[in-house]
Write an enzyme that holds these catalytic residues in place. Structure first.
Site, mmCIF file in Angstrom:
data_model
loop_
_atom_site.group_PDB
_atom_site.id
_atom_site.type_symbol
_atom_site.label_atom_id
_atom_site.label_comp_id
_atom_site.label_asym_id
_atom_site.label_seq_id
_atom_site.Cartn_x
_atom_site.Cartn_y
_atom_site.Cartn_z
ATOM 1 N N LYS A 84 1.002 -1.429 -0.034
ATOM 2 C CA LYS A 84 -0.007 0.011 0.089
ATOM 3 C C LYS A 84 0.854 1.219 0.059
ATOM 4 C CE LYS A 84 -3.493 2.526 2.811
ATOM 5 N NZ LYS A 84 -4.436 2.296 3.653
ATOM 6 N N ARG A 125 -10.690 10.079 1.931
ATOM 7 C CA ARG A 125 -10.731 10.627 3.394
ATOM 8 C C ARG A 125 -11.912 11.683 3.344
ATOM 9 N NH1 ARG A 125 -4.234 11.326 3.148
ATOM 10 N NH2 ARG A 125 -3.853 9.198 3.093
ATOM 11 N N ARG A 129 1.210 9.990 5.577
ATOM 12 C CA ARG A 129 1.279 8.524 5.990
ATOM 13 C C ARG A 129 2.775 7.961 5.248
ATOM 14 N NH1 ARG A 129 -3.434 8.404 8.102
ATOM 15 N NH2 ARG A 129 -5.352 8.288 6.883
ATOM 16 N N GLU A 154 7.308 -6.867 0.941
ATOM 17 C CA GLU A 154 6.137 -6.508 1.972
ATOM 18 C C GLU A 154 5.343 -7.786 1.981
ATOM 19 O OE1 GLU A 154 4.976 -4.522 4.170
ATOM 20 O OE2 GLU A 154 5.960 -2.612 4.057
ATOM 21 N N LYS A 193 -2.242 -1.599 -3.856
ATOM 22 C CA LYS A 193 -3.006 -0.587 -3.520
ATOM 23 C C LYS A 193 -2.103 0.956 -3.850
ATOM 24 C CE LYS A 193 -5.885 2.149 -0.692
ATOM 25 N NZ LYS A 193 -6.111 2.381 0.748
ATOM 26 N N SER A 206 -10.229 5.403 -4.521
ATOM 27 C CA SER A 206 -11.152 6.711 -4.821
ATOM 28 C C SER A 206 -10.603 7.749 -5.800
ATOM 29 C CB SER A 206 -11.245 7.433 -3.360
ATOM 30 O OG SER A 206 -9.975 7.921 -2.721
ATOM 31 N N TYR A 213 -15.140 1.051 -6.504
ATOM 32 C CA TYR A 213 -16.335 1.751 -6.509
ATOM 33 C C TYR A 213 -17.402 1.603 -7.572
ATOM 34 C CZ TYR A 213 -13.617 3.661 -2.479
ATOM 35 O OH TYR A 213 -12.725 3.678 -1.361
#
Ligand code: PBG
Length: 325
Positions: free
Chosen positions: A197, A207, A220, A236, A251, A277, A316
């Protein structure tokens, strides 16, 4: 020489021929619909930056899930927006927290006909918007945060989740969650790890959807991956599989197709990709302006994510493309 001249076009002449030789087929079975459920609202709330997506009430969520199940979508993933946020994000493991209530009600509605996934993180629930406990230097404390994730995993499992999906990018989170689930006698609950990610500019509309602003202009980058790195993503993924992940995720998706392809070459567990998003919002904005054909572009993008190697696509677009497939 005659042979090579018409070599490639022969198999493209008719729709039936193209269908016969298609290498990649996007189906409704590949799709997971992300859904937002918010505490303390009487009506679903639209999200300006995510046209067509809403913050659901418990009731409108149930109706939406029923509709998606009717379309054949096999899974949904839930995100919660609590009425109150605190430093630790304690609503994330409150048995009466918004996602736990939703899971219980949806499980009663759909039985085993639909896979219920829960995003497992605390950023929607913390007042500072970070994915864990913030220390005095303003950094997220890795190990203290693992306890919060373990709590949330057990709460989600006990509420009826089939799959928990840790998205916080703490080291050791998958192991901590697997241990907690096994200890709580939830051995059948699977872990879909958001393994690769990236710290991305494409999460902005999300958000908005979960009412998160990271405190003090923070970001982040201290825990999510650096977008310049590809090999690191494979490390990872290997670590998460070693810790007990059942499925792994890359992602965002479209801007990271190379990572999906490399991950596919490396692992044989189900590989998910999250069409996030910002990727959705770009498509919708261009389509709304008539600059691209929305439906065709949606199918093209999702098919490319599958062609790159994803088995599962969180998007979505799930509800709107399902009838087109
Ligand atoms: C963290 C989480 C995020 C998304 C999914 N889980 C946001 C973040 O890392 O800041 C983003 C999804 C999207 O943009 O669609 N709980």
């Amino acid at each position: 020489m005659t042979f090579p001249q018409r070599r490639m076009r022969r198999l493209r002449h008719t729709p039936a021929m193209r269908r016969l030789v298609a290498e990649t087929v996007l189906t409704v079975d590949d799709l997971v619909a992300p859904l937002f459920v918010r505490d303390g609202i009487a009506e679903p709330q639209p999200i300006d930056s995510l046209p067509g997506v809403v913050q659901h009430t418990q009731d409108s969520l149930r109706a939406e899930v029923e509709k998606l199940a009717g379309l054949g979508v096999p899974a949904v993933i839930l995100f919660g927006i609590p009425a109150t946020k605190d430093a630790e994000g304690s609503e994330a493991w409150n048995p009466d927290g918004v996602v736990q209530v939703a899971l219980r009600r949806l499980r009663a509605d759909v039985g085993d006909d639909l896979v219920l996934m829960a995003d497992l993180c605390v950023d929607e629930y913390t007042d500072h918007g970070h994915c864990g406990i913030v220390d005095e230097r303003g950094r997220v404390d890795n190990d203290l945060t693992l306890d919060l994730y373990a709590n949330a995993a057990v709460a989600q499992a006990e509420a009826g989740a089939d799959v928990v999906a840790p998205s916080g990018m703490m080291d050791g989170q998958v192991l901590a969650i697997r241990d907690a689930l096994d200890e709580a006698e939830q051995p059948d609950v699977a872990i879909l790890a958001y393994s690769a990610k990236y710290a991305s500019a494409l999460y902005g509309p999300f958000r908005d959807a979960v009412d998160v602003t990271i405190a003090d202009g923070g970001d982040r980058s201290g825990y999510q991956q650096d977008l310049r790195n590809a090999r690191e993503a494979l490390e990872e993924i290997r670590l998460d599989l070693g810790e007990g992940a059942d499925m792994v995720m890359v992602k965002p998706a479209l801007a990271y197709l190379d990572i999906i392809a490399r991950a596919r070459a490396e692992v044989d567990v189900p590989l998910a990709a999250y069409h996030v998003s910002g990727e959705y919002a770009m498509l919708k904005a261009a389509a709304a302006n008539g600059w691209i054909e929305g439906d065709r572009a949606a199918i093209e993008i999702l098919t490319s994510i599958k062609r790159a190697g994803a088995d599962i696509i969180l998007t979505y677009l799930a509800g709107e493309v399902a009838p087109l497939l």
